[in-house]
Design an enzyme around this catalytic site. Structure first.
Site, mmCIF file in Angstrom:
data_model
loop_
_atom_site.group_PDB
_atom_site.id
_atom_site.type_symbol
_atom_site.label_atom_id
_atom_site.label_comp_id
_atom_site.label_asym_id
_atom_site.label_seq_id
_atom_site.Cartn_x
_atom_site.Cartn_y
_atom_site.Cartn_z
ATOM 1 C CG HIS A 525 -19.550 61.187 1.913
ATOM 2 N ND1 HIS A 525 -18.440 60.574 1.924
ATOM 3 C CD2 HIS A 525 -19.310 62.441 1.589
ATOM 4 C CE1 HIS A 525 -17.412 61.310 1.496
ATOM 5 N NE2 HIS A 525 -18.267 62.422 1.103
ATOM 6 C CG HIS A 568 -14.214 62.121 -0.765
ATOM 7 N ND1 HIS A 568 -14.602 63.251 -0.047
ATOM 8 C CD2 HIS A 568 -12.977 61.780 -0.205
ATOM 9 C CE1 HIS A 568 -13.490 63.457 0.865
ATOM 10 N NE2 HIS A 568 -12.467 62.423 0.707
HETATM 11 C C1 LIG Z 1 -20.546 69.795 1.796
HETATM 12 C C2 LIG Z 1 -20.104 68.632 0.994
HETATM 13 C C3 LIG Z 1 -18.738 68.306 0.769
HETATM 14 C C4 LIG Z 1 -18.755 67.130 0.051
HETATM 15 N N1 LIG Z 1 -17.231 66.806 -0.495
HETATM 16 C C5 LIG Z 1 -17.180 65.967 -1.201
HETATM 17 C C6 LIG Z 1 -16.079 65.886 -1.873
HETATM 18 O O1 LIG Z 1 -15.013 66.323 -1.549
HETATM 19 N N2 LIG Z 1 -15.645 64.850 -2.968
HETATM 20 C C7 LIG Z 1 -16.807 63.922 -3.416
HETATM 21 O O2 LIG Z 1 -16.747 63.001 -4.241
HETATM 22 N N3 LIG Z 1 -17.998 63.999 -2.879
HETATM 23 C C8 LIG Z 1 -18.295 65.028 -1.913
HETATM 24 N N4 LIG Z 1 -19.358 64.992 -1.279
HETATM 25 C C9 LIG Z 1 -20.587 64.328 -1.855
HETATM 26 C C10 LIG Z 1 -20.859 64.492 -3.087
HETATM 27 O O3 LIG Z 1 -20.905 65.636 -3.526
HETATM 28 C C11 LIG Z 1 -22.396 63.859 -3.328
HETATM 29 O O4 LIG Z 1 -22.528 62.598 -2.647
HETATM 30 C C12 LIG Z 1 -23.027 63.909 -4.896
HETATM 31 O O5 LIG Z 1 -22.610 65.057 -5.478
HETATM 32 C C13 LIG Z 1 -24.617 63.674 -4.768
HETATM 33 O O6 LIG Z 1 -24.685 63.592 -6.173
HETATM 34 P P1 LIG Z 1 -25.994 63.076 -6.436
HETATM 35 O O7 LIG Z 1 -26.153 62.740 -8.061
HETATM 36 O O8 LIG Z 1 -26.515 61.893 -5.927
HETATM 37 O O9 LIG Z 1 -27.246 64.120 -6.192
HETATM 38 P P2 LIG Z 1 -27.188 65.738 -6.203
HETATM 39 O O10 LIG Z 1 -25.739 66.020 -7.034
HETATM 40 O O11 LIG Z 1 -27.289 66.337 -5.024
HETATM 41 O O12 LIG Z 1 -28.095 65.957 -7.416
HETATM 42 C C14 LIG Z 1 -29.497 65.978 -6.952
HETATM 43 C C15 LIG Z 1 -30.150 67.234 -7.758
HETATM 44 O O13 LIG Z 1 -31.609 67.099 -7.859
HETATM 45 C C16 LIG Z 1 -32.048 68.262 -7.508
HETATM 46 N N5 LIG Z 1 -33.462 68.081 -6.816
HETATM 47 C C17 LIG Z 1 -33.665 67.714 -5.553
HETATM 48 N N6 LIG Z 1 -35.120 67.400 -5.385
HETATM 49 C C18 LIG Z 1 -35.643 67.805 -6.683
HETATM 50 C C19 LIG Z 1 -36.802 68.022 -7.000
HETATM 51 N N7 LIG Z 1 -37.980 67.538 -6.172
HETATM 52 N N8 LIG Z 1 -37.310 68.438 -8.284
HETATM 53 C C20 LIG Z 1 -36.149 68.638 -9.185
HETATM 54 N N9 LIG Z 1 -34.842 68.719 -8.726
HETATM 55 C C21 LIG Z 1 -34.818 68.364 -7.532
HETATM 56 C C22 LIG Z 1 -31.235 69.081 -6.530
HETATM 57 O O14 LIG Z 1 -31.374 70.283 -6.412
HETATM 58 C C23 LIG Z 1 -29.869 68.632 -7.068
HETATM 59 O O15 LIG Z 1 -29.387 69.627 -8.161
HETATM 60 C C24 LIG Z 1 -19.680 66.321 -0.377
HETATM 61 C C25 LIG Z 1 -20.950 66.623 -0.296
HETATM 62 C C26 LIG Z 1 -21.200 67.817 0.662
HETATM 63 C C27 LIG Z 1 -22.694 68.129 0.909
#
Ligand SMILES: Cc1cc2nc3c(=O)[nH]c(=O)nc-3n(C[C@H](O)[C@H](O)[C@H](O)COP(=O)(O)OP(=O)(O)OC[C@H]3O[C@@H](n4cnc5c(N)ncnc54)[C@H](O)[C@@H]3O)c2cc1C
Ligand SMILES: *[C@@H]1O[C@H](CO)[C@@H](O)[C@H](O)[C@H]1NC(C)=O
Ligand SMILES: *[C@@H]1O[C@H](CO)[C@@H](O)[C@H](O)[C@H]1NC(C)=O
Ligand SMILES: *[C@@H]1O[C@H](CO)[C@@H](O)[C@H](O)[C@H]1NC(C)=O
Ligand SMILES: *[C@@H]1O[C@H](CO)[C@@H](O)[C@H](O)[C@H]1NC(C)=O
Ligand SMILES: *[C@@H]1O[C@H](CO)[C@@H](O)[C@H](O)[C@H]1NC(C)=O
Ligand SMILES: *[C@@H]1O[C@H](CO)[C@@H](O)[C@H](O)[C@H]1NC(C)=O
Ligand SMILES: *[C@@H]1O[C@H](CO)[C@@H](O)[C@H](O)[C@H]1NC(C)=O
Length: 597
Positions: A525, A568
């Site tokens: 997280h 979460h």
């Molecule tokens: C194993 C695990 C279990 C979890 N369990 C839960 C849960 O049960 N419930 C919950 O609510 N949350 C959970 N979380 C946390 C939650 O899923 C994340 O905090 C959230 O999805 C992050 O969203 P985001 O939009 O910040 O980034 P992300 O969803 O990670 O999106 C970032 C995107 O950018 C892309 N990217 C990165 N660098 C580049 C680049 N240079 N060029 C182009 N694209 C790029 C990546 O490939 C990705 O697709 C969990 C996380 C993990 C890892």
């Protein structure tokens, strides 16, 4: 309506160097960097306006038919596969120098495609605390956006009998994101046993933790498509059903290296596009309005640094010209630590367990709470000094202290949940996982090279402060107490891990601490690395999530949360991205947002 004055001829000239094929570089109004949890919400909402063009640039590919993503009981299958970034941390100084793996999804849908599906929001006062950081960010304004994103699937009578419970007023019925309980719920005998046990220990049942009051034992919903019996993710909700919009383009298998800036002199930096590397090599893609970074909290600050937005001391080391001097970029990394205790089950259980317990500090510590609270309070100034020192002066102790005091108030005055404990009765085992929700440790993420393919230095500084060990130990001991309380104690046999051989009843706190240290993992997280805060308080983005010192670059993902939450993260990310989309639309048109005040 904003009109940006850009001399495109100059840009094309500059871009032509990197390009392989003929013709001017493609151009869109909005470029979204990262097609993950947050990025796809923004892409969807902005492309609702037919006269606006949106491109999403995503490093990963479609996982629409990947069984490791779709299988409801398949949590963990995707770990270590090519859709898991599996970022490695620096050696963790306070935990025997070992590295940790921080998982994150590399796919259209981002981390929502590999996560644990738990759908819990936040405690209302935590979001209210963001108001200090960014005007307009409070629970009252965000609540309608949680509902806007949600398609709540009302539980069937059988599901209600198995513990699914809700207040309909907390839920949205017409949003894109399917939320609810899968049909394969854990046997209905489990929850009453947990409930009765927790009542013995003075913790009430919470029928629905998604209305801003999270404390208690609850059976929380998941992001799941109940009828199709598949896991729900951001792409399934916000992208695939809208894929055919002519003004929405996804460019997958493509990494964004950095933001490209206008060379004309501006008081604030003007982004004109991004440099990408994909199947066609290294190219330029232009943005006529904005570049929006949604690459996640372990990538968006890295892209800022590679683009010249950050700490001059770090940028100069790698010969990156400073476009915006902001030493806060990449600081304030906050994550939680996860451990588990396990018992033999006396019965056989099947299904997706969604039981979680979120006790407050008072409930967890009982009589000891005021001693603990005042001991932490008297350490906060030292913590803040240590964080400043770790950052080499990039953050100021006074700013850190300000945030730590807010956190202390939330824990001990407002009594937000102190820890989350999830119960996992699976087959012949009855396991738990837990994490203290609001650790005091602060770390950072920074580039180690100007080459975007090189891994950055990720350092969450797990257990930087003794208090973070103490709370991990206290929760573990509390779990033992729960499992030795009837009626739960009747349902389980021996404790298999850590077990009484390793940690007998009279084990010392030091023994427990060593166990925590040797068995913990990241709770995945990470937040805070491009925080929404006033600039002078260590902020990277303003209340409109625009990067300070730029005209048209935003960050919309977990990086902007200035502090960790008790829920979460995805539910709040969806809501924040929904609200941010409205703020953007509001800027370019007379569009009305849902904010009431
Ligand atoms: C194993 C695990 C279990 C979890 N369990 C839960 C849960 O049960 N419930 C919950 O609510 N949350 C959970 N979380 C946390 C939650 O899923 C994340 O905090 C959230 O999805 C992050 O969203 P985001 O939009 O910040 O980034 P992300 O969803 O990670 O999106 C970032 C995107 O950018 C892309 N990217 C990165 N660098 C580049 C680049 N240079 N060029 C182009 N694209 C790029 C990546 O490939 C990705 O697709 C969990 C996380 C993990 C890892
Ligand atoms: C700005 O100038 C640099 C250095 O001359 C050049 O590499 C770059 O392409 C120019 N950028 C634009 C957008 O013209
Ligand atoms: C699913 O994950 C397993 C490992 O858990 C891996 O061997 C397999 O290749 C993955 N499948 C896909 C479609 O990626
Ligand atoms: C790569 O080139 C092909 C063919 O010219 C084009 O259709 C595609 O859009 C390009 N991809 C990117 C990311 O520019
Ligand atoms: C960057 O900003 C900091 C804080 O405002 C200041 O102390 C420092 O001198 C600046 N560095 C450069 C290279 O401008
Ligand atoms: C739980 O449900 C499964 C599947 O229906 C069944 O095999 C098992 O016996 C049940 N266990 C209990 C304790 O009811
Ligand atoms: C916390 O500590 C500060 C300074 O050390 C002190 O002024 C304050 O009264 C303390 N607050 C509580 C509630 O103990
Ligand atoms: C714990 O108890 C065991 C046996 O009951 C005893 O041998 C041991 O010395 C005790 N350890 C501590 C640290 O008190």
């Amino acid at each position: 309506m904003i009109v940006l004055s850009i001399t495109f001829a100059t840009i094309w000239l500059g871009a032509a160097v990197a390009k392989k094929h003929a013709g001017p570089p493609p151009q869109y109004d909005f470029l979204i960097v990262g097609g993950g949890t947050s990025g796809l919400v923004v892409a969807n909402r902005l492309s609702e306006k037919k006269d606006v063009t949106v491109a999403v640039i995503e490093a990963g590919d479609s996982v629409l038919h990947n069984v490791n993503v779709t299988t409801v009981l398949g949590y963990g299958l995707a770990f270590g596969t090519d859709i898991d970034w599996a970022y490695q941390t620096e050696d963790q100084t306070y935990a025997d120098g070992k590295k940790q793996t921080m998982r994150a999804g590399k796919a259209i849908g981002g981390t929502s495609t590999i996560n644990g599906m738990s759908y819990t929001r936040a405690q209302d006062v935590q979001i209210d605390a963001w108001e200090l950081a960014g005007k307009g960010w409070n629970w009252k304004n965000l609540f309608p956006y949680y509902k806007k994103s949600e398609h709540f699937q009302i539980p069937t009578p059988e599901q209600v009998a198995a513990g699914a419970d809700y207040y309909i007023a907390y839920h949205g019925l017409t949003g894109p994101l399917k939320v609810g309980w899968p049909y394969e719920m854990t046997n209905d005998s489990v929850l009453p046993v947990l409930d009765e046990t927790m009542r013995q220990l003075g913790v009430p049942f919470n029928r629905d933790a998604n209305g801003g009051e999270m404390v208690g034992l609850t059976s929380h919903p998941n992001t799941v498509d109940r009828e199709k019996d598949i896991r729900e993710d951001a792409a399934r909700a916000y992208f695939w059903p809208f894929e055919s919009r002519p003004n929405l383009k996804i460019i997958s298998n493509t990494n964004v290296n950095k933001i490209l800036w206008s060379n004309d002199s501006h008081s604030e930096a003007l982004a004109v596009g991004v440099e990408v590397t994909g199947p066609n090599g290294t190219e330029t893609i232009l943005a006529s309005k904005e570049v929006i970074l949604s690459a996640g909290s372990l990538k968006s600050p890295v892209i800022l640094e590679l683009s010249g937005v950050g700490n001059p001391d770090i940028l100069k080391k790698y010969d990156i010209p400073v476009k915006v001097n902001n030493t806060a970029v990449g600081e304030n990394l906050q994550d939680q630590t996860n451990n588990g205790l396990h018992w033999e089950g006396r019965e056989f259980f099947l299904g997706e367990a969604t039981f979680s317990l979120m006790p407050s500090a008072n409930q967890l510590y009982g009589d000891k709470v005021s001693d603990i609270a005042s001991s932490i309070n008297s350490s906060l100034a030292d913590y803040a000094e240590a964080v400043e020192k770790f950052s080499n002066g990039a953050v100021q102790a006074a700013n850190v202290l300000y945030m730590l005091q807010i956190q202390w108030d939330l824990i001990f005055k407002s009594q937000v949940p102190f820890a989350e404990i999830v119960f996992l009765p699976i087959a012949r085992t009855f396991g738990t996982e837990y994490w203290p929700l609001l650790p005091f440790s602060r770390g950072s993420i920074h580039i180690k090279s100007s080459d975007p393919t090189k891994t950055p230095s990720i350092n969450p500084n797990y257990f930087m402060f003794e208090q973070d060990f103490d709370s991990a130990v206290a929760v573990a001991q509390y779990i033992r107490k729960i499992f030795s309380t009837r009626p739960l104690s009747d349902l389980v046999g021996d404790e298999t891990s850590p077990g009484l051989d390793l940690l007998p009843e009279n084990a010392s706190d030091t023994d427990w601490k060593n166990w925590v240290k040797s068995t913990y993992r990241s709770n995945y997280h990470p937040v805070g690395t491009a925080s929404m805060l006033p600039r002078e308080k260590g902020g990277v983005v303003n209340p409109e999530l625009k990067v300070y010192g730029t005209q048209n670059v935003r960050v919309i993902d977990a990086s902007v949360f200035p502090s960790q939450l008790c829920g979460h993260l995805t539910s709040t990310l969806y809501a924040v991205a929904e609200r941010a989309s409205d703020l953007i639309k509001n800027k370019y048109t007379a569009y009305r947002t849902m904010d009431s005040g």
